[in-house]
Scaffold this active site. Structure first.
Site, mmCIF file in Angstrom:
data_model
loop_
_atom_site.group_PDB
_atom_site.id
_atom_site.type_symbol
_atom_site.label_atom_id
_atom_site.label_comp_id
_atom_site.label_asym_id
_atom_site.label_seq_id
_atom_site.Cartn_x
_atom_site.Cartn_y
_atom_site.Cartn_z
ATOM 1 N NE ARG A 177 38.121 -52.085 -78.009
ATOM 2 C CZ ARG A 177 37.321 -52.286 -76.961
ATOM 3 N NH1 ARG A 177 37.579 -53.290 -76.118
ATOM 4 N NH2 ARG A 177 36.290 -51.488 -76.729
ATOM 5 C CG ASP A 462 31.377 -51.033 -74.447
ATOM 6 O OD1 ASP A 462 30.699 -51.901 -73.847
ATOM 7 O OD2 ASP A 462 32.624 -51.057 -74.474
#
Length: 561
Positions: A177, A462
């Site tokens: 990603r 996150d």
């Protein structure tokens, strides 16, 4: 291969860069194997070809934001109804990634990569985005680590445990990603301007790894990617063009690169068919990025005081607007012949409290059973300890690697704009404000010191969690939300928030210990987080607003070796 380290010697060496490319990050001989003249040249070609398209897409975001802030709401685009109603399908899913029942995610750190690839998951998504603090060291070591992982030579010597980590014979399929379109890479200047972060992440990784990856992992396809934070199909169209440009450079067949798009912004939920259509030769599905989706809901409706969220812990998949989003994603993906991936299980096993651990794992099991019964083809886990539970839940698919063709196909048009925009229900409490503040400050303190994936209160957090915490605090302060529960009748104000910040900082110091608190960046993080929550205008992204604090430019007047 064990990762080398080398000492930086100022004014001794610079990277061998092509014309117009300036590398302002620290020189390292290991990084130089990634930042080769040809690799930087490829990144520069991508930047020059697509920067105008990226600028236009970002200006479109700003224009749409102005409309939402003037009272408009997102919805389906009448001009693309023909795409939504059409009977087209995406290219067939490559056999190498037909089975994605459980995917583990994590930053591009060396030990993490080895453990994730060995975890028993079907896929590992290696992250340059929300799970990584994008310092120069983290980004470049991440590229080195991935190159070693793809060629199979990666090892990690944990001297504290006297243990050497290496890859098993059978490993998960690797997806990468890159960052979102909005994030710059300030350590690499192209024609005097910061490069686009995702083009650096994608370009360097693809350039060095496409050939080996297709041979060892992709069975003739790949590399494979996850694409974050898109808000409109025009942004997917840019990615499709980037992929075609990369395939042409590499001399590989069109459609070799495959990507899953995270649907994690409210505007994008109305663009799912259009996004898949733009990427139809390169798509392997969509994923419910549900935590960022909640953040996006607040951000989209920042000027709508009638759309205030309850405590964020109450905004789960049981809320009608969240369930509608998930159902529409499944129906859309299966109609187009690609994977519909479920959301993240962020729980961490609680080793010192068996009862609490059992309760947490039971929640994961119920969530994953809900996903598989709804029609998802796979799901995400943040910790290797959750993989058996997730895999067991998705064993309900039987011998099928996915549910793309086997699941009863419901009509996507039955889910309306009203379903997707329904205001979530629930209480707003002082404890909700406290939790947002405590988690937001601790996450930001870790991010500023190089950690983007942070264990907090038995969850692996996150950037999405910090973003939700920030924007919800901002929303509650901005509109003077009246609290329920213990704070019944009290309205949130800057003064109340100030007292909460003081008390939560004291609590953080007690929890982490005085020494760690003093050594860390908690006070700096507190100032930044408080400023964000009390600002007159809401910044689009916390990670963009504080990015300059982790940029470290090095001298460029050095002699070339």
């Amino acid at each position: 291969m064990e990762l080398e380290t080398s000492v930086y010697r100022p004014n001794v060496a610079v990277y061998d860069s092509p014309d117009g490319v300036e590398v302002r990050g620290r020189y390292d001989q290991v990084f130089a194997k990634i930042l080769t003249r040809d690799a930087l040249g490829f990144v520069a070609e991508l930047q020059r070809e697509f920067r105008g398209h990226v600028r236009y897409a970002m200006e479109c975001r700003r224009e749409v934001k102005r409309r939402y802030n003037s009272g408009a709401v997102p919805g389906f685009d009448p001009s693309t109804k023909f795409i939504r109603d059409g009977e087209w399908v995406c290219a067939s899913v490559p056999p190498a990634v037909a089975d994605r029942r459980v995917e583990i995610t994590g930053p591009v750190e060396r030990k993490m990569i080895i453990n994730a690839l060995n975890s028993g998951a079907k896929v590992f998504m290696a992250d340059f985005e929300d799970a990584l603090s994008p310092s120069w060291e983290n980004l470049m070591r991440g590229q080195v680590n991935l190159k070693d992982a793809v060629d199979g030579s990666i090892t990690f010597n944990d001297k504290a445990r006297n243990k050497v980590y290496k890859l098993n014979d059978q490993v998960a399929k690797l997806f990468v990603r890159p960052r979102g379109w909005h994030l710059p890479e300030a350590h690499i200047l192209i024609d005097g301007e910061p490069a686009t972060g995702c083009l650096v992440d994608f370009g360097l990784y693809f350039f060095h790894n496409y050939a080996k990856f297709r041979q060892t992992q992709g069975s003739g396809f790949g590399p494979f990617f996850y694409l974050p934070k898109m808000e409109h199909s025009r942004e997917a169209k840019i990615w499709n063009s980037v992929f075609e440009r990369a395939e042409k450079m590499a001399g590989i067949e069109r459609g070799s690169i495959r990507a899953t798009v995270l649907i994690e912004t409210l505007p994008a939920v109305f663009q799912m068919n259009e996004i898949l259509y733009e990427l139809r030769d390169h798509s392997v599905g969509l994923n419910c990025g549900r935590w960022d989706y909640i953040f996006s809901y607040v951000k989209t409706f920042q000027a709508h005081p009638d759309r205030l969220l309850p405590d964020r812990v109450l905004v789960g998949m049981g809320q009608h607007f969240m369930r509608s989003y998930s159902d529409l994603l499944i129906r859309t993906c299966h109609k187009r012949g690609v994977h519909a991936m479920g959301g993240m299980a962020a729980q961490i096993p609680i080793r010192d409290d068996p009862k609490a651990n059992e309760m947490a794992l039971d929640l994961v099991k119920k969530d994953k059973l809900r996903e598989v019964r709804a029609g998802h083809d796979g799901t995400w886990a943040a910790h290797p300890g959750l993989i058996p539970i997730c895999m067991d839940a998705f064993s309900h698919m039987g011998n099928n690697p996915n549910q793309i063709k086997s699941m009863k196909r419901d009509d996507a048009s039955a889910i309306t704009e009203e379903d997707l925009l329904q205001i979530p229900r629930g209480v707003r409490t002082l404890e909700g404000l406290r939790l947002n503040t405590r988690v937001g400050i601790q996450y930001l303190a870790a991010w500023l010191t190089g950690s983007g994936s942070v264990p907090l209160y038995n969850l692996m957090e996150d950037a999405a969690t910090a973003e939700i915490s920030r924007v919800q605090n901002w929303q509650w302060i901005r509109y003077g939300v009246e609290l329920d529960g213990d704070g019944l009748g009290v309205r949130v104000s800057k003064e109340l928030f100030g007292r909460v910040v003081e008390e939560e900082m004291e609590r953080i110091e007690k929890e982490v210990g005085k020494d760690k608190f003093k050594r860390g960046m908690y006070k700096e993080a507190c100032k930044m987080f408080t400023k964000q929550c009390t600002a007159a205008e809401l910044d689009d992204f916390l990670t963009l607003a504080v990015y300059d604090h982790i940029v470290a430019h090095y001298p460029i007047n050095a002699s070339r070796l």
